[in-house]
Design a protein around this motif. Sequence first.
Motif, PDB file in Angstrom:
ATOM      1  N   GLY A   9      39.417  31.817  48.755  1.00  0.00           N
ATOM      2  CA  GLY A   9      40.383  31.270  49.784  1.00  0.00           C
ATOM      3  C   GLY A   9      41.527  31.698  49.311  1.00  0.00           C
ATOM      4  O   GLY A   9      41.689  33.091  48.928  1.00  0.00           O
ATOM      5  N   CYS A  10      42.701  30.940  49.354  1.00  0.00           N
ATOM      6  CA  CYS A  10      44.178  31.052  49.193  1.00  0.00           C
ATOM      7  C   CYS A  10      44.489  31.845  47.663  1.00  0.00           C
ATOM      8  O   CYS A  10      45.225  32.649  47.626  1.00  0.00           O
ATOM      9  CB  CYS A  10      44.675  30.073  49.754  1.00  0.00           C
ATOM     10  N   CYS A  11      43.581  31.089  46.874  1.00  0.00           N
ATOM     11  CA  CYS A  11      43.970  31.310  45.365  1.00  0.00           C
ATOM     12  C   CYS A  11      42.885  31.639  44.471  1.00  0.00           C
ATOM     13  O   CYS A  11      43.109  32.874  43.871  1.00  0.00           O
ATOM     14  CB  CYS A  11      44.535  30.021  44.763  1.00  0.00           C
ATOM     15  N   CYS A  12      41.819  31.332  44.879  1.00  0.00           N
ATOM     16  CA  CYS A  12      40.488  31.977  44.075  1.00  0.00           C
ATOM     17  C   CYS A  12      40.420  33.297  44.618  1.00  0.00           C
ATOM     18  O   CYS A  12      40.474  33.644  45.802  1.00  0.00           O
ATOM     19  CB  CYS A  12      39.252  31.042  44.145  1.00  0.00           C
ATOM     20  N   GLY A  13      39.993  34.186  43.339  1.00  0.00           N
ATOM     21  CA  GLY A  13      39.704  35.677  43.844  1.00  0.00           C
ATOM     22  C   GLY A  13      41.104  36.312  43.985  1.00  0.00           C
ATOM     23  O   GLY A  13      41.100  37.512  44.498  1.00  0.00           O
ATOM     24  N   SER A  14      42.312  35.780  43.860  1.00  0.00           N
ATOM     25  CA  SER A  14      43.529  36.443  43.971  1.00  0.00           C
ATOM     26  C   SER A  14      44.057  37.011  42.721  1.00  0.00           C
ATOM     27  O   SER A  14      44.213  36.356  41.809  1.00  0.00           O
ATOM     28  CB  SER A  14      44.594  35.360  44.501  1.00  0.00           C
ATOM     29  N   SER A  15      44.374  38.387  42.750  1.00  0.00           N
ATOM     30  CA  SER A  15      44.842  38.925  41.551  1.00  0.00           C
ATOM     31  C   SER A  15      46.403  38.496  41.198  1.00  0.00           C
ATOM     32  O   SER A  15      46.901  38.478  40.180  1.00  0.00           O
ATOM     33  CB  SER A  15      45.025  40.405  41.560  1.00  0.00           C
ATOM     34  N   ARG A  16      47.056  37.720  42.338  1.00  0.00           N
ATOM     35  CA  ARG A  16      48.279  37.004  42.260  1.00  0.00           C
ATOM     36  C   ARG A  16      48.046  35.823  41.301  1.00  0.00           C
ATOM     37  O   ARG A  16      49.118  35.492  40.156  1.00  0.00           O
ATOM     38  CB  ARG A  16      49.001  36.715  43.335  1.00  0.00           C
ATOM     39  N   LYS A  17      46.989  35.276  41.253  1.00  0.00           N
ATOM     40  CA  LYS A  17      46.964  33.963  40.623  1.00  0.00           C
ATOM     41  C   LYS A  17      46.115  34.228  39.429  1.00  0.00           C
ATOM     42  O   LYS A  17      46.331  33.558  38.163  1.00  0.00           O
ATOM     43  CB  LYS A  17      46.072  32.982  41.469  1.00  0.00           C
ATOM     44  N   VAL A  18      45.128  34.816  39.432  1.00  0.00           N
ATOM     45  CA  VAL A  18      44.153  35.277  38.021  1.00  0.00           C
ATOM     46  C   VAL A  18      44.246  36.690  38.090  1.00  0.00           C
ATOM     47  O   VAL A  18      43.380  37.552  38.266  1.00  0.00           O
ATOM     48  CB  VAL A  18      42.764  34.794  38.343  1.00  0.00           C
TER      49      VAL A  18
END
Length: 123
Positions: A9-18
């Motif tokens: 979703g919005c955070c999981c799978g995000s290279s911005r967050k991880v």
Amino acid sequence: MSGIVVCRGCCCGSSRKVPQLDHDAQVRRLAEVADVRITDCLDVCEQANVVVVRPSPAGRAAGGRPVWLGLVNQPEAADDIAEWISAGGPGLAELPAVLGLHVFQGPRSARRRVDPRGDPVTG
């Protein structure tokens, strides 16, 4: 065969967050050992990346229930999950201690959005 729900979703799978993780490689690794379903946000953004391991039919018959894993942010974590599933997964194989560090209880909102087997409903 066990199933896996991977939050993207919005955070999981995000290279911005991880940023340190190849998110596509994580999904490919898990898909080697289980049916993988991608879902939108499961409302636990502070736990990104979130993976829910669902028991196989035999695991469910043996009492296994979905296991919520958070902070699955290293390639080795996907390998640990894959090895556990290969050994039987929830209900059939003991959760490895290293994965115990990732276990958390899913949020109330996600627990209300479950199917009759106790699995998260995925869009």
